[in-house]
Design a protein around this motif. Structure first.
Motif, PDB file in Angstrom:
ATOM      1  N   ILE A  79       1.616   5.281  -6.424  1.00 20.17           N
ATOM      2  CA  ILE A  79       2.535   6.230  -5.786  1.00 20.17           C
ATOM      3  C   ILE A  79       2.178   7.659  -6.158  1.00 20.17           C
ATOM      4  O   ILE A  79       2.268   8.566  -5.325  1.00 20.17           O
ATOM      5  N   LEU A 102       6.769   9.593   1.656  1.00 22.30           N
ATOM      6  CA  LEU A 102       7.101   8.511   0.744  1.00 22.30           C
ATOM      7  C   LEU A 102       8.381   7.832   1.213  1.00 22.30           C
ATOM      8  O   LEU A 102       9.282   8.484   1.735  1.00 22.30           O
ATOM      9  N   GLU A 106       9.623   4.694  -3.248  1.00 20.00           N
ATOM     10  CA  GLU A 106       8.588   5.564  -3.807  1.00 20.00           C
ATOM     11  C   GLU A 106       9.178   6.889  -4.280  1.00 20.00           C
ATOM     12  O   GLU A 106       8.736   7.437  -5.297  1.00 20.00           O
TER      13      GLU A 106
END
Length: 147
Positions: A79, A102, A106
């Motif tokens: 991530i 994201l 995330e």
């Protein structure tokens, strides 16, 4: 070597990653703090094993705490790379499509990573001073405006 085939475990599903993220965030203060009389390695291992049990309860996965901890570290790195790529791509000039944002999980992980970085930096650079003192410049040293 054993003659049998190794059975491959299933991939982590979205719901398992959500459980992992929520549990790590709720136990963040213990999992990522330094060792003390109350925070021992045994306690951290027990927490990781507890997270693995919660993840295994939803489906038959058979993962242990060590594998779950490795997944957390790998997922966190993945991530971070994605967020770095997103920042770099979003500031570039030129045409093309925008990079994907994201998702909610995330974002939670990035928030957790920022807390870890901020807490380690603030702990490292604590100073006993609560304010700064600036000494005034004496009149003899001040520059006079030129007419």
């Amino acid at each position: 070597m054993s003659g049998g085939k190794r059975v491959r475990k299933s991939n982590y599903t979205h719901s398992k990653l959500e459980i992992l993220t929520d549990e790590v965030m709720s136990n963040h203060s213990v999992l990522f703090s330094s060792f003390s009389s109350t925070v021992t390695n045994k306690r951290k291992i027990d927490i990781w094993d507890g997270i693995a049990e919660k993840m295994n309860a939803s489906t038959a996965g058979g993962r242990n705490g060590v594998e779950v901890r490795k997944k957390w570290n790998d997922y966190k790195c993945q991530i971070r790379k994605k967020a770095t790529t997103w920042r770099r791509e979003s500031t570039m000039t030129g045409g093309g499509s925008a990079p994907p944002n994201l998702n909610a999980i995330e974002d939670k992980v990035m928030g957790c990573c920022k807390v870890m970085v901020a807490s380690s930096v603030s702990a490292q650079y604590k100073t006993p001073f609560t304010h700064t003192y600036v000494q005034p410049i004496p009149p003899s040293k001040q520059h006079m405006p030129v007419p």
